[in-house]
Design an enzyme around this catalytic site. Structure first.
Site, PDB file in Angstrom:
ATOM      1  N   TYR A 177      -7.686 -12.333   1.382  1.00 53.89           N
ATOM      2  CA  TYR A 177      -7.572 -10.882   1.207  1.00 53.89           C
ATOM      3  C   TYR A 177      -8.895 -10.202   1.492  1.00 53.89           C
ATOM      4  CZ  TYR A 177      -6.849  -6.490  -1.454  1.00 53.89           C
ATOM      5  OH  TYR A 177      -6.734  -5.179  -1.855  1.00 53.89           O
ATOM      6  N   ASP A 214      -6.461  -4.441   2.680  1.00 57.14           N
ATOM      7  CA  ASP A 214      -6.326  -3.176   1.969  1.00 57.14           C
ATOM      8  C   ASP A 214      -6.724  -2.046   2.922  1.00 57.14           C
ATOM      9  OD1 ASP A 214      -6.547  -0.984   0.296  1.00 57.14           O
ATOM     10  OD2 ASP A 214      -8.095  -1.847  -0.992  1.00 57.14           O
ATOM     11  N   HIS A 258      -1.665  -3.566   2.854  1.00 54.69           N
ATOM     12  CA  HIS A 258      -1.040  -2.733   1.826  1.00 54.69           C
ATOM     13  C   HIS A 258      -1.621  -1.333   1.920  1.00 54.69           C
ATOM     14  CE1 HIS A 258      -4.293  -2.593  -1.228  1.00 54.69           C
ATOM     15  NE2 HIS A 258      -4.433  -3.899  -1.122  1.00 54.69           N
ATOM     16  N   CYS A 267     -10.717   4.164  -7.617  1.00 50.76           N
ATOM     17  CA  CYS A 267     -10.375   2.791  -7.983  1.00 50.76           C
ATOM     18  C   CYS A 267      -9.099   2.811  -8.809  1.00 50.76           C
ATOM     19  CB  CYS A 267     -11.517   2.174  -8.786  1.00 50.76           C
ATOM     20  SG  CYS A 267     -11.104   0.609  -9.588  1.00 50.76           S
ATOM     21  N   ARG A 274       1.749  -0.001  -2.040  1.00 50.66           N
ATOM     22  CA  ARG A 274       1.112   0.009  -3.359  1.00 50.66           C
ATOM     23  C   ARG A 274       1.392   1.349  -4.033  1.00 50.66           C
ATOM     24  NH1 ARG A 274      -5.411  -0.334  -4.793  1.00 50.66           N
ATOM     25  NH2 ARG A 274      -5.373   1.500  -6.136  1.00 50.66           N
ATOM     26  N   ASN A 296      -1.849  -7.671  -9.194  1.00 48.42           N
ATOM     27  CA  ASN A 296      -3.282  -7.603  -8.937  1.00 48.42           C
ATOM     28  C   ASN A 296      -4.033  -8.038 -10.191  1.00 48.42           C
ATOM     29  OD1 ASN A 296      -5.785  -7.023  -7.826  1.00 48.42           O
ATOM     30  ND2 ASN A 296      -5.670  -4.844  -8.296  1.00 48.42           N
ATOM     31  N   GLU A 349       0.140  -1.237  -9.211  1.00 47.81           N
ATOM     32  CA  GLU A 349      -1.238  -1.292  -9.693  1.00 47.81           C
ATOM     33  C   GLU A 349      -1.323  -0.958 -11.182  1.00 47.81           C
ATOM     34  OE1 GLU A 349      -3.923  -2.589  -9.689  1.00 47.81           O
ATOM     35  OE2 GLU A 349      -5.277  -1.592  -8.279  1.00 47.81           O
ATOM     36  N   ASP A 353     -16.027   2.580  -4.443  1.00 47.86           N
ATOM     37  CA  ASP A 353     -14.667   2.600  -3.910  1.00 47.86           C
ATOM     38  C   ASP A 353     -14.035   3.966  -4.178  1.00 47.86           C
ATOM     39  OD1 ASP A 353     -12.201   1.828  -2.880  1.00 47.86           O
ATOM     40  OD2 ASP A 353     -11.535   0.931  -4.769  1.00 47.86           O
ATOM     41  N   GLU A 412      -1.394   2.683   0.102  1.00 49.97           N
ATOM     42  CA  GLU A 412      -1.157   3.192  -1.243  1.00 49.97           C
ATOM     43  C   GLU A 412      -0.732   4.657  -1.264  1.00 49.97           C
ATOM     44  OE1 GLU A 412      -5.585   4.240  -2.856  1.00 49.97           O
ATOM     45  OE2 GLU A 412      -5.213   2.167  -2.225  1.00 49.97           O
ATOM     46  N   ASP A 450      -6.241   1.184   2.101  1.00 56.90           N
ATOM     47  CA  ASP A 450      -6.318   2.372   1.250  1.00 56.90           C
ATOM     48  C   ASP A 450      -5.132   3.303   1.532  1.00 56.90           C
ATOM     49  OD1 ASP A 450      -8.574   1.491  -0.107  1.00 56.90           O
ATOM     50  OD2 ASP A 450      -9.961   2.445   1.271  1.00 56.90           O
TER      51      ASP A 450
END
Length: 285
Positions: free
Chosen positions: A36, A78, A105, A115, A150, A202, A180, A51, A107, A80
């Site tokens: 990942y 990721d 993924h 975050c 996500r 996660n 999440e 982040d 989101e 985002d």
């Protein structure tokens, strides 16, 4: 091997974060079947930034290319919130796939994201997230390219709204759901039952999700277990202690037993193969 193949090899599939190419090599050496690349990892490890949506897709792709060049394990990335509007997300998906990524993924936070384990998160409307998912699915060249949706809705809107969103994202074409900030392990099964697709847990340290064990997650019917930054946190803590030792003691003699040896490093990166190639090309006959 792609991400879908890896899902068939073990249940649940353990996916470890690799913040650089060398860590990817080590994960492969240990025997993991998938790796990942975290957006948070790119922000912190590569750029020294928090982040908070500060990185670009090009920043992520730079690390992707470095990893896929030396490691052929399926990599989940990721992305985002996708980096922009529909055309940007479409291009991003193509670029990921063309550079060896087999799963992403995306989101449902706004572009100025936070975050997932911090307060103050803001979500886009479900319809906008569905458009993000549809765009990723449309852009992929192969049906084997795995698109995970996500949702951060659990900590913002509660479990019922989160389940409602997840169902909509699957209808839009998502292959799996990443819920999440889950604090109750039974919630994973709720996502699994209502969507009928694989569910990702996660298991990140120092966040809102307890460090559920693999047997516990298997019992909860979780399909993918993500450890996004464990190795990065371990390496960073070790680096800090090493710097402190050198600065305070003026020598590294007392911490040699904590360091990876030169021989081990050479072995993992296949150093001697490259050296032999140099000898073949330029050595004396």
């Amino acid at each position: 091997m792609n991400f879908k193949n890896a899902l068939e090899l073990e249940h649940p599939l353990q996916v470890v974060g690799t913040s650089n190419a060398y860590h990817a090599i080590l994960a492969n050496q240990i025997g993991f079947n998938a790796i990942y690349l975290s957006g948070s990892g790119v922000s912190t490890a590569s750029l020294g930034l928090p982040d908070l949506g500060l990185i670009s897709i090009d920043d992520i792709l730079l690390d992707v290319r470095r990893i896929t060049e030396v490691c052929d394990l399926p990599i989940l990335v990721d992305v985002d919130a996708g980096g922009g509007g529909a055309l940007v997300i479409h291009r991003m998906t193509r670029m990921m796939e063309n550079n060896g990524v087999t799963a992403i993924h995306i989101e449902d936070q706004v572009s100025s994201k936070r975050c997932g384990h911090r307060p103050g998160k803001k979500l886009v409307q479900p319809s906008e997230m569905c458009d993000r998912v549809k765009t990723c699915v449309d852009a992929r060249n192969s049906d084997d390219f795995f698109v995970i949706a996500r949702t951060d809705a659990l900590g913002v809107e509660g479990i019922d709204k989160a389940l409602e969103r997840a169902t909509m994202y699957v209808s839009a074409g998502a292959d799996a759901i990443f819920a999440e900030s889950v604090s109750d392990i039974d919630d994973y099964k709720k996502f699994k039952d209502i969507t009928g697709v694989p569910v990702l847990a996660n298991i990140t340290e120092f966040g809102k999700t307890p460090l559920f064990s693999l047997p516990e997650l298997r019992e909860a019917e979780v399909d993918i277990v993500l450890y996004p930054l464990t190795a990065f946190r371990a390496a960073s803590n070790a680096a800090y202690k090493a710097y402190d030792e050198i600065r305070s003691k003026g020598t590294q003699k007392n911490i040699l037993n904590t360091l990876q040896t030169r021989e081990d490093t050479y072995r993992y990166i296949n150093y001697y193969h490259y050296e032999e190639k140099l000898d073949q090309l330029f050595g004396e006959n």
